[in-house]
Design a protein around this motif. Sequence first.
Motif, PDB file in Angstrom:
ATOM      1  N   GLU A  17       2.006 -14.306  -6.672  1.00 29.99           N
ATOM      2  CA  GLU A  17       2.937 -14.088  -5.423  1.00 29.99           C
ATOM      3  C   GLU A  17       1.362 -13.226  -4.413  1.00 29.99           C
ATOM      4  O   GLU A  17       1.860 -12.479  -2.948  1.00 29.99           O
ATOM      5  N   LYS A  18       0.556 -13.362  -4.926  1.00 28.83           N
ATOM      6  CA  LYS A  18      -0.945 -12.225  -4.327  1.00 28.83           C
ATOM      7  C   LYS A  18      -0.799 -10.702  -4.325  1.00 28.83           C
ATOM      8  O   LYS A  18      -1.373 -10.469  -3.295  1.00 28.83           O
ATOM      9  N   GLU A  19      -0.504 -10.280  -5.471  1.00 30.23           N
ATOM     10  CA  GLU A  19      -0.107  -8.713  -5.456  1.00 30.23           C
ATOM     11  C   GLU A  19      -0.784  -8.021  -6.797  1.00 30.23           C
ATOM     12  O   GLU A  19       0.055  -9.012  -7.613  1.00 30.23           O
ATOM     13  N   ILE A  52      -0.862  -4.876  -2.981  1.00 25.80           N
ATOM     14  CA  ILE A  52      -1.229  -5.469  -2.253  1.00 25.80           C
ATOM     15  C   ILE A  52      -0.803  -6.591  -1.795  1.00 25.80           C
ATOM     16  O   ILE A  52      -0.538  -7.979  -3.027  1.00 25.80           O
ATOM     17  N   VAL A  53      -0.472  -6.981  -0.730  1.00 29.44           N
ATOM     18  CA  VAL A  53       0.538  -8.192  -0.592  1.00 29.44           C
ATOM     19  C   VAL A  53      -0.011  -9.214   0.732  1.00 29.44           C
ATOM     20  O   VAL A  53      -0.111  -8.950   1.083  1.00 29.44           O
ATOM     21  N   ASP A  54      -0.305 -10.322   0.117  1.00 31.75           N
ATOM     22  CA  ASP A  54      -1.054 -11.822   1.300  1.00 31.75           C
ATOM     23  C   ASP A  54      -2.793 -10.598   1.464  1.00 31.75           C
ATOM     24  O   ASP A  54      -2.919  -9.815   0.631  1.00 31.75           O
ATOM     25  N   ASP A  55      -2.278  -9.173   2.504  1.00 30.67           N
ATOM     26  CA  ASP A  55      -3.350  -9.038   3.528  1.00 30.67           C
ATOM     27  C   ASP A  55      -2.837  -7.534   4.029  1.00 30.67           C
ATOM     28  O   ASP A  55      -3.486  -6.591   4.392  1.00 30.67           O
ATOM     29  N   VAL A  56      -1.969  -7.099   3.558  1.00 30.59           N
ATOM     30  CA  VAL A  56      -1.438  -6.056   3.512  1.00 30.59           C
ATOM     31  C   VAL A  56      -1.376  -5.134   2.827  1.00 30.59           C
ATOM     32  O   VAL A  56      -0.512  -5.149   1.478  1.00 30.59           O
ATOM     33  N   LEU A  57      -1.545  -3.686   2.997  1.00 28.20           N
ATOM     34  CA  LEU A  57      -1.563  -3.080   2.019  1.00 28.20           C
ATOM     35  C   LEU A  57      -0.859  -2.219   2.073  1.00 28.20           C
ATOM     36  O   LEU A  57      -0.435  -1.390   2.929  1.00 28.20           O
ATOM     37  N   LEU A  83      -4.947  -5.228   5.492  1.00 23.03           N
ATOM     38  CA  LEU A  83      -6.552  -4.860   5.299  1.00 23.03           C
ATOM     39  C   LEU A  83      -8.389  -5.794   6.317  1.00 23.03           C
ATOM     40  O   LEU A  83      -8.831  -5.163   6.547  1.00 23.03           O
ATOM     41  N   ARG A  84      -8.061  -7.010   6.258  1.00 23.75           N
ATOM     42  CA  ARG A  84      -8.573  -7.222   7.571  1.00 23.75           C
ATOM     43  C   ARG A  84      -9.946  -7.190   7.656  1.00 23.75           C
ATOM     44  O   ARG A  84     -11.157  -6.798   7.802  1.00 23.75           O
ATOM     45  N   PRO A 134      -9.348  -2.724  -0.190  1.00 24.97           N
ATOM     46  CA  PRO A 134      -8.336  -1.865  -1.017  1.00 24.97           C
ATOM     47  C   PRO A 134      -8.434  -0.586  -1.079  1.00 24.97           C
ATOM     48  O   PRO A 134      -7.715   0.547  -0.980  1.00 24.97           O
ATOM     49  N   GLU A 135      -9.552  -0.117  -1.869  1.00 26.27           N
ATOM     50  CA  GLU A 135      -9.181   0.800  -2.510  1.00 26.27           C
ATOM     51  C   GLU A 135      -9.199   2.317  -1.441  1.00 26.27           C
ATOM     52  O   GLU A 135      -9.100   3.478  -2.223  1.00 26.27           O
TER      53      GLU A 135
END
Length: 79
Positions: free
Chosen positions: A17-19, A39-44, A58-59, A63-64
């Motif tokens: 799930e790219k999480e 993180i799922v796809d590009d959303v934190l 995130l763009r 993430p950290e």
Amino acid sequence: MSIHAIEVKKLSSRTVEKEMNEEISIEHEGVVHTAAYSIVDDVLTVYLPDGSTSDTELRGLKPESAARAHLRAYIKKNT
């Protein structure tokens, strides 16, 4: 006032799930505040200590660093 990041701990990762789920802790005035984030796809999504969540696309952001910013804002608002 000092805020120190003290720990980032990987909790789990699911590549299907790219999480990714991780946890970050910040010490502020002797109190350790901890938030999990995923993180799922590009959303934190940051899961703050009071049970609320905060999302960021995130763009290209790390993430950290983005999760730490959310937790710092929470600490400043709630202490």
